[in-house]
Enzyme design. Sequence first.
Site, mmCIF file in Angstrom:
data_model
loop_
_atom_site.group_PDB
_atom_site.id
_atom_site.type_symbol
_atom_site.label_atom_id
_atom_site.label_comp_id
_atom_site.label_asym_id
_atom_site.label_seq_id
_atom_site.Cartn_x
_atom_site.Cartn_y
_atom_site.Cartn_z
ATOM 1 N N ASN A 8 -47.065 12.336 7.781
ATOM 2 C CA ASN A 8 -46.498 11.660 6.630
ATOM 3 C C ASN A 8 -46.851 10.301 6.713
ATOM 4 O O ASN A 8 -46.478 9.187 7.607
ATOM 5 C CB ASN A 8 -44.653 11.642 6.770
ATOM 6 N N LYS A 10 -46.523 7.839 4.546
ATOM 7 C CA LYS A 10 -45.825 6.923 3.889
ATOM 8 C C LYS A 10 -46.488 6.008 3.170
ATOM 9 O O LYS A 10 -47.411 6.515 2.334
ATOM 10 C CB LYS A 10 -44.721 6.101 4.918
ATOM 11 N N HIS A 92 -36.530 12.257 2.055
ATOM 12 C CA HIS A 92 -36.671 11.755 3.196
ATOM 13 C C HIS A 92 -35.684 10.537 3.276
ATOM 14 O O HIS A 92 -35.334 9.983 2.442
ATOM 15 C CB HIS A 92 -38.193 11.104 3.241
ATOM 16 N N GLU A 94 -35.861 7.601 4.281
ATOM 17 C CA GLU A 94 -36.184 6.268 3.675
ATOM 18 C C GLU A 94 -36.001 6.354 1.933
ATOM 19 O O GLU A 94 -35.476 5.144 1.462
ATOM 20 C CB GLU A 94 -37.679 5.787 3.895
ATOM 21 N N GLU A 164 -34.536 15.158 10.778
ATOM 22 C CA GLU A 164 -35.098 13.726 10.990
ATOM 23 C C GLU A 164 -34.009 12.518 10.879
ATOM 24 O O GLU A 164 -33.738 11.989 10.070
ATOM 25 C CB GLU A 164 -36.078 13.027 9.861
ATOM 26 N N GLY A 170 -39.226 5.800 13.351
ATOM 27 C CA GLY A 170 -39.773 4.535 13.537
ATOM 28 C C GLY A 170 -39.079 3.612 14.431
ATOM 29 O O GLY A 170 -39.549 2.313 14.430
ATOM 30 N N SER A 210 -40.252 9.282 15.718
ATOM 31 C CA SER A 210 -40.930 8.828 16.827
ATOM 32 C C SER A 210 -41.536 9.581 17.890
ATOM 33 O O SER A 210 -41.594 9.750 18.922
ATOM 34 C CB SER A 210 -39.704 7.974 17.566
HETATM 35 P P1 13P Z 1 -42.179 8.191 12.930
HETATM 36 O O1 13P Z 1 -42.897 8.928 13.304
HETATM 37 O O2 13P Z 1 -42.711 6.858 12.582
HETATM 38 O O3 13P Z 1 -40.744 7.820 13.569
HETATM 39 O O4 13P Z 1 -41.659 8.626 11.352
HETATM 40 C C1 13P Z 1 -41.102 9.784 11.158
HETATM 41 C C2 13P Z 1 -40.938 10.217 9.701
HETATM 42 O O5 13P Z 1 -40.126 9.663 9.176
HETATM 43 C C3 13P Z 1 -41.758 11.201 9.249
HETATM 44 O O6 13P Z 1 -41.383 11.568 7.890
#
Ligand code: 13P
Length: 247
Positions: A8, A10, A92, A94, A164, A170, A210
């Site tokens: 992903n 993003k 997601h 976010e 997640e 992150g 992560s």
């Molecule tokens: P990270 O791997 O940066 O923690 O992000 C995970 C994520 O949100 C994947 O969709």
Amino acid sequence: MKKLIIANWKMNPVSLKEAQKMMAGLKAGLKNSKVEVVVCPPFVYLTSFKFQVLSFKLGAQNCFWENRGAFTGEVSVKMLKDTGVKYVILGHSERRIIMGETAGQVNKKIKAVLQSGLVPVVCFGESLEEKQQGKSFVSIEKELKEMLEKISKENVAKIIFAYEPDWAIGTGNNCSSDDALTMALFVKKIMGEVYGKKVKESVRVLYGGSIGADNALSYLENEAISGLLVGGASLNIKKFLDIVENI
Ligand code: 13P
């Protein structure tokens, strides 16, 4: 079944040139045919990869539930399908936390994606507060049931779920592989109760939060975790290849 590793990206990278460089790096470096890889770049880059021969599939990070019309700024599943996308990440955290996306909206998106024949990758997970209050299981069961409302068991079986937890995204604070496994088994248990044994056995649950080359393998040891959803580490092609090629 092959493990599924989804990148992903993003809202990265900031130029098409960079995105093309990353894709070229993946094309050259991905050799592991035992793993299924999906790359989800931002919408705007998708068409430039449409006619390329890739050893991996393309995915999108979101979509809208209507096919066309007066929905300023939105991108429909039909449009995504036309770019060659096979998977769509939905719900997601976010999007839920920053954009205020609700479980009801995710439900409409899941239905639209399923109807188009693409595969929804549905994210779920608890907040840090819910975890600290011991409410992870209750809140996840509620979230899943809301997102899956009025979706048939044949269709639920086609969904890929991604655990997640908000607090692991992150942060460098990854959920332990034991806890991720417990959650994957919990989701399968709910699927069994609501949709029956076949769905329980076939449904795929990924872990994301992560992930790096140092911890990726520990999640994949148990067959109840079908793969990984990788954020930050997927932006560094060398790091991402380290993850995939070591499986
Ligand atoms: P990270 O791997 O940066 O923690 O992000 C995970 C994520 O949100 C994947 O969709």
